[in-house]
Write a protein that holds these residues in place. Structure first.
Motif, PDB file in Angstrom:
ATOM      1  N   LEU A   1       0.835  -1.211   0.000  1.00  0.00           N
ATOM      2  CA  LEU A   1       0.000   0.000   0.000  1.00  0.00           C
ATOM      3  C   LEU A   1       0.865   1.255   0.000  1.00  0.00           C
ATOM      4  CD1 LEU A   1      -2.853  -1.113   2.441  1.00  0.00           C
ATOM      5  CD2 LEU A   1      -3.020  -0.727  -0.027  1.00  0.00           C
ATOM      6  N   GLN A   2       1.992   1.193   0.755  1.00  0.00           N
ATOM      7  CA  GLN A   2       2.900   2.357   0.808  1.00  0.00           C
ATOM      8  C   GLN A   2       3.542   2.652  -0.541  1.00  0.00           C
ATOM      9  OE1 GLN A   2       5.766   1.741   3.917  1.00  0.00           O
ATOM     10  NE2 GLN A   2       4.194   1.920   5.501  1.00  0.00           N
ATOM     11  N   ARG A   3       3.670   1.635  -1.394  1.00  0.00           N
ATOM     12  CA  ARG A   3       4.303   1.840  -2.705  1.00  0.00           C
ATOM     13  C   ARG A   3       3.345   2.483  -3.713  1.00  0.00           C
ATOM     14  NH1 ARG A   3       8.775  -3.054  -3.214  1.00  0.00           N
ATOM     15  NH2 ARG A   3       9.582  -2.619  -1.147  1.00  0.00           N
ATOM     16  N   GLY A   4       2.178   2.884  -3.258  1.00  0.00           N
ATOM     17  CA  GLY A   4       1.246   3.577  -4.145  1.00  0.00           C
ATOM     18  C   GLY A   4       0.221   2.618  -4.707  1.00  0.00           C
ATOM     19  N   GLY A   5      -0.769   3.187  -5.374  1.00  0.00           N
ATOM     20  CA  GLY A   5      -1.888   2.368  -5.858  1.00  0.00           C
ATOM     21  C   GLY A   5      -1.482   1.477  -7.018  1.00  0.00           C
ATOM     22  N   PHE A   6      -2.337   0.515  -7.336  1.00  0.00           N
ATOM     23  CA  PHE A   6      -2.098  -0.348  -8.484  1.00  0.00           C
ATOM     24  C   PHE A   6      -2.379   0.419  -9.768  1.00  0.00           C
ATOM     25  CE2 PHE A   6      -3.038  -3.765  -5.317  1.00  0.00           C
ATOM     26  CZ  PHE A   6      -1.798  -4.388  -5.414  1.00  0.00           C
ATOM     27  N   GLY A   7      -1.956  -0.159 -10.892  1.00  0.00           N
ATOM     28  CA  GLY A   7      -2.232   0.458 -12.191  1.00  0.00           C
ATOM     29  C   GLY A   7      -3.629   0.102 -12.670  1.00  0.00           C
ATOM     30  N   GLU A   8      -3.810   0.258 -13.972  1.00  0.00           N
ATOM     31  CA  GLU A   8      -5.143   0.107 -14.572  1.00  0.00           C
ATOM     32  C   GLU A   8      -5.359  -1.265 -15.191  1.00  0.00           C
ATOM     33  OE1 GLU A   8      -7.624   2.662 -14.842  1.00  0.00           O
ATOM     34  OE2 GLU A   8      -6.327   3.378 -13.216  1.00  0.00           O
ATOM     35  N   GLU A   9      -4.311  -2.121 -15.190  1.00  0.00           N
ATOM     36  CA  GLU A   9      -4.444  -3.402 -15.884  1.00  0.00           C
ATOM     37  C   GLU A   9      -5.332  -4.375 -15.117  1.00  0.00           C
ATOM     38  OE1 GLU A   9      -0.808  -5.244 -17.211  1.00  0.00           O
ATOM     39  OE2 GLU A   9      -0.850  -3.963 -18.969  1.00  0.00           O
ATOM     40  N   ARG A  10      -5.807  -5.353 -15.855  1.00  0.00           N
ATOM     41  CA  ARG A  10      -6.555  -6.455 -15.267  1.00  0.00           C
ATOM     42  C   ARG A  10      -5.717  -7.079 -14.149  1.00  0.00           C
ATOM     43  NH1 ARG A  10     -10.904  -8.854 -18.414  1.00  0.00           N
ATOM     44  NH2 ARG A  10     -10.219  -7.916 -20.362  1.00  0.00           N
ATOM     45  N   TYR A  11      -6.327  -7.568 -13.124  1.00  0.00           N
ATOM     46  CA  TYR A  11      -5.713  -8.257 -11.974  1.00  0.00           C
ATOM     47  C   TYR A  11      -5.112  -7.302 -10.934  1.00  0.00           C
ATOM     48  CZ  TYR A  11      -5.590 -12.226 -15.307  1.00  0.00           C
ATOM     49  OH  TYR A  11      -5.893 -13.178 -16.243  1.00  0.00           O
ATOM     50  N   GLU A  12      -5.032  -6.002 -11.238  1.00  0.00           N
ATOM     51  CA  GLU A  12      -4.356  -5.098 -10.304  1.00  0.00           C
ATOM     52  C   GLU A  12      -5.359  -4.604  -9.261  1.00  0.00           C
ATOM     53  OE1 GLU A  12      -2.015  -2.295 -12.553  1.00  0.00           O
ATOM     54  OE2 GLU A  12      -0.646  -3.885 -13.186  1.00  0.00           O
ATOM     55  N   LEU A  13      -5.802  -5.538  -8.432  1.00  0.00           N
ATOM     56  CA  LEU A  13      -6.805  -5.271  -7.394  1.00  0.00           C
ATOM     57  C   LEU A  13      -6.343  -5.952  -6.108  1.00  0.00           C
ATOM     58  CD1 LEU A  13      -9.849  -6.352  -9.592  1.00  0.00           C
ATOM     59  CD2 LEU A  13      -9.372  -3.991  -8.872  1.00  0.00           C
ATOM     60  N   THR A  14      -6.499  -5.265  -4.968  1.00  0.00           N
ATOM     61  CA  THR A  14      -5.969  -5.784  -3.699  1.00  0.00           C
ATOM     62  C   THR A  14      -6.501  -7.182  -3.370  1.00  0.00           C
ATOM     63  OG1 THR A  14      -5.864  -3.509  -2.995  1.00  0.00           O
ATOM     64  CG2 THR A  14      -5.607  -5.152  -1.276  1.00  0.00           C
ATOM     65  N   ASP A  15      -7.822  -7.404  -3.519  1.00  0.00           N
ATOM     66  CA  ASP A  15      -8.399  -8.709  -3.151  1.00  0.00           C
ATOM     67  C   ASP A  15      -7.869  -9.823  -4.041  1.00  0.00           C
ATOM     68  OD1 ASP A  15      -9.789  -7.419  -1.285  1.00  0.00           O
ATOM     69  OD2 ASP A  15     -11.784  -7.672  -2.194  1.00  0.00           O
ATOM     70  N   PHE A  16      -7.772  -9.514  -5.332  1.00  0.00           N
ATOM     71  CA  PHE A  16      -7.279 -10.517  -6.287  1.00  0.00           C
ATOM     72  C   PHE A  16      -5.827 -10.885  -5.957  1.00  0.00           C
ATOM     73  CE2 PHE A  16      -5.707 -12.204 -10.304  1.00  0.00           C
ATOM     74  CZ  PHE A  16      -6.759 -13.031 -10.689  1.00  0.00           C
ATOM     75  N   GLN A  17      -5.037  -9.866  -5.635  1.00  0.00           N
ATOM     76  CA  GLN A  17      -3.610 -10.108  -5.323  1.00  0.00           C
ATOM     77  C   GLN A  17      -3.468 -10.957  -4.047  1.00  0.00           C
ATOM     78  OE1 GLN A  17      -0.704  -8.704  -7.042  1.00  0.00           O
ATOM     79  NE2 GLN A  17      -2.102  -8.082  -8.664  1.00  0.00           N
TER      80      GLN A  17
END
Ligand code: NYM
Length: 209
Positions: free
Chosen positions: A140-156
């Motif tokens: 979370l400290q490294r900043g938000g995810f990008g816009e690509e598919r799979y870049e979601l906290t729950d999925f990760q």
């Protein structure tokens, strides 16, 4: 006789610093006159890779099983290149491989982990998998995810738990990726040297069920 190259794979969730560490390792090895090259999966430059890129960018929709086979085909497309380079004495530092393939696909509903793994059987097996473990708080400290598919906290989070199911203790090296770039790099370099000294005199193994 040419000693074969060592095959290292970097794995882990997004934002763990895999690409940075892969490139730093290749640079450090080349400085030590150890021939080494960077490869990454998906390789978006091939015919199959272009479809994968469109899927990840959400330009197209595809059924989950079909996408999994494309990611796998992308590795099979480059399988002859991997073997050729290793046999010619070049070490490969590969940014994601079959473990990403299975951990990401099996994080989806109705995707069976064993079915996903079956498509990988027969590919060259790495001599070591360096898994960069990034805690959720550091991520979370490294900043938000990008816009690509799979870049979601729950999925990760699902991907993270799938990696644990794929762990092969003989070749798996857990690395704490919460630390600064140089500390992580120094540990990786030491680990590489240990693996390299053994691998060069052994035949290339293949991935099995
Ligand atoms: N990915 C990667 C898969 O879903 N299956 C695979 O076989 C591979 C190699 O692609 N979120 C996913 C993981 C990433 C995404 O990778 C793109 P990168 O390293 O961000 O370009």
């Amino acid at each position: 006789m040419v000693r074969r190259g060592t095959f290292i794979v970097f794995e882990g969730c997004d934002r763990g610093g895999k690409t940075t560490q892969c490139k730093k390792l290749v640079e450090a090895l080349n400085k030590k006159n150890i021939p080494a090259e960077y490869m990454n999966f998906p390789d978006r430059t091939t015919a199959v890779g272009k479809i994968i890129n469109d899927y990840l960018k959400k330009n197209i929709e595809l059924p989950d099983h079909a996408v999994h086979l494309l990611f796998s085909a992308n590795r099979w497309e480059l399988e002859p290149v991997i073997r050729k380079k290793l046999h010619s004495g070049v070490s490969l530092v590969v940014d994601r491989y079959s473990y990403s393939g299975v951990a990401f696909s099996a994080a989806k509903e109705n995707m069976d982990l064993q079915w996903c793994w079956n498509q990988e059987e027969g590919l060259p097996a790495p001599d070591a998998v360096f898994i960069l473990n990034l805690s959720e708080s550091a991520s979370l400290q490294r900043g938000g995810f990008g816009e690509e598919r799979y870049e979601l906290t729950d999925f990760q989070a699902k991907v993270r738990s799938n990696y644990k199911l794929l762990k092969d203790p003989k070749i798996w090296k857990d690395i704490d990726a919460d630390r600064d770039v140089e500390s992580v790099h120094n540990e990786i370099l030491k680990l590489f040297e240990e693996v390299h000294s053994q691998a060069v005199s052994q035949p290339i193994k293949t991935l099995k069920n």
